[in-house]
Design an enzyme around this catalytic site. Sequence first.
Site, PDB file in Angstrom:
ATOM      1  N   SER A 106       2.741  -5.622   2.702  1.00 52.91           N
ATOM      2  CA  SER A 106       3.079  -4.366   3.302  1.00 52.91           C
ATOM      3  C   SER A 106       4.728  -4.274   3.286  1.00 52.91           C
ATOM      4  CB  SER A 106       2.662  -3.959   4.754  1.00 52.91           C
ATOM      5  OG  SER A 106       2.982  -2.753   5.395  1.00 52.91           O
ATOM      6  N   ASP A 114       1.585   3.004   2.637  1.00 55.14           N
ATOM      7  CA  ASP A 114       0.531   3.389   3.784  1.00 55.14           C
ATOM      8  C   ASP A 114       1.480   3.823   4.929  1.00 55.14           C
ATOM      9  OD1 ASP A 114       1.505   0.857   4.715  1.00 55.14           O
ATOM     10  OD2 ASP A 114      -0.702   0.261   5.122  1.00 55.14           O
ATOM     11  N   ASP A 124       6.443   2.596   2.448  1.00 52.28           N
ATOM     12  CA  ASP A 124       6.759   1.253   2.095  1.00 52.28           C
ATOM     13  C   ASP A 124       6.199   0.899   1.057  1.00 52.28           C
ATOM     14  OD1 ASP A 124       4.096   1.624   2.903  1.00 52.28           O
ATOM     15  OD2 ASP A 124       3.940  -0.025   4.342  1.00 52.28           O
TER      16      ASP A 124
END
Length: 576
Positions: free
Chosen positions: A144, A307, A303
């Site tokens: 992430s 998401d 990002d």
Amino acid sequence: MDYKELYNQWLDNPYFDEETKEELRGIANDEKEIEERFYMDLEFGTAGLRGVIGAGTNRMNIYTVRKATQGLANYIASVNGQAKGVAIAFDSRRMSPEFADEAALCLAANGIKAYVFESLRPTPELSYAVRKLGCIAGINITASHNPPEYNGYKVYWEDGAQITPPHDKGIMDEVKKVTDYATVKTMGKDEAKAQGLYVNIGKDIDDPYIEELKKLVLRQDCIDETAKDLKVVYSPLHGTGNIPVRRVLKELGFEHVYVVPEQELPDGEFPTVSYPNPEAEEAFQLGLKLAKEVDADLVLATDPDADRLGVYVKDAKTGEYHCLTGNMSGCLIGDYIISQRKAQKGLPQDGAFVKSIVSTNMADAIAKYYGIALVEVLTGFKFIGQKILEFEKTGKGTYLFGMEESYGCLTGTYARDKDAVVASMALCEAAAYYKTKGMTLWDAMIAMYERYGYYKDDVKSITLKGIEGLEKIQQIMNTLRENAPAAIGGYQVVSARDYKADTIKDMATGSVVPTGLPSSNVLYYDLTDDAWVCVRPSGTEPKVKLYYGVKGTSLEDADKKSAELGKEVLAMIDKI
């Protein structure tokens, strides 16, 4: 076996490759580094793995990825899910394609077909693919928004959400049983392809995914009316959002989407930011510069795994660009979608707005205003996905919108994870709608404050790395758990929730009722004047996170109250 013995075993065992051994020889004189890399196995938690890339049992590498996948394969076999296959996606990080292949070839060696995206894709598209292909599970190789030295391994189940009970525990138990790396199965890629156990996917998932998003548009007429005037600046922050975000906006008719050129192409080093987090001010420096040059209405950044969405919106009166927190953008999108659904076809009697427990109380106010249910779940979008599945299985509850404060939301049920692609689309649609009313998104935000109250929410993180850090985090949680505060700053604690003990204690009467949610190491304090504080260890980083919210009478009043409460929360932790 202690960490030094493990270190030497990796050096001596012919199973480990020479490049790995060379890296380990390079730390031979660094006892602390050896301990950090080998004092434990990289923990397979409720979302999977996440850690620094490197050699060692406590690092992300091909061996820890294989081991995790063998545990997953064993669990899939235990529930007779081998025939359904597993979908695999990866992002732009270091080693992401390699880790995706290692996972796929381990599955293939276990007789489980792997559907591997041909190139990087967003997390929400992986969630969609699991259900589209009828897979038993999904794997996403991503860390992430973590710094470049990290990578991760997220596991999804057949409902398209990240693993939840009982599957999370079942998979974790199987991974723990894999103690000898040499017993982990793998096979060659050519052989796996020849046997039909390694299959590439791409356009066959991309096209229906984008179509699902476009079905959610409520006011195409407003987009058509303003498409020539509305200006959007967008940055994928060197990640996976570039193609899908631009594609969906183009197909809907938005004509002026300006991509930040320095951040357009995938790059796992994330050269323009210290870490690629759309919550961080630095992530928007280049985007805001471009926005001022082209006079953009809004600035978006997703990002690396696309998401989560960060947003700045222009105030037409001052020319200033205001940052929207995840709570603000989530409520802005949710309020728009619910209001338009109500206007077009009315709202279902069992309609629900789902939010995480650390998200803003403005969500509660929105749900109350529209006469729909407000459903709280634990932190982690998988619990929102789990709630969607519950609604579908029981026939009770209609999902209208879901959000969490950490910049994630979902407007439909085609996926079961937060989706920055659909959030970008929905926010641009909302901007088009409000533009037809002579309003900016900032005007719409102010109108919401006037209607629901001036809610201000924030989060502070205390980073505590290494072995000592883990012990300190545990000490903080234990101390607060044993001695709930009677007051925090100028606010009295009305009730204390302990989600690990499954208790909500009324501080005035002493009565205790259950939380009704699964066990989690989270403490939450309801305060007077609609304020609140929540303390929880991060599930993905070596941090303890301190969430808090207030309700003011104006923007200035809310800012002042929030700053004061933030200081008091930090002071409370410092005393421990």
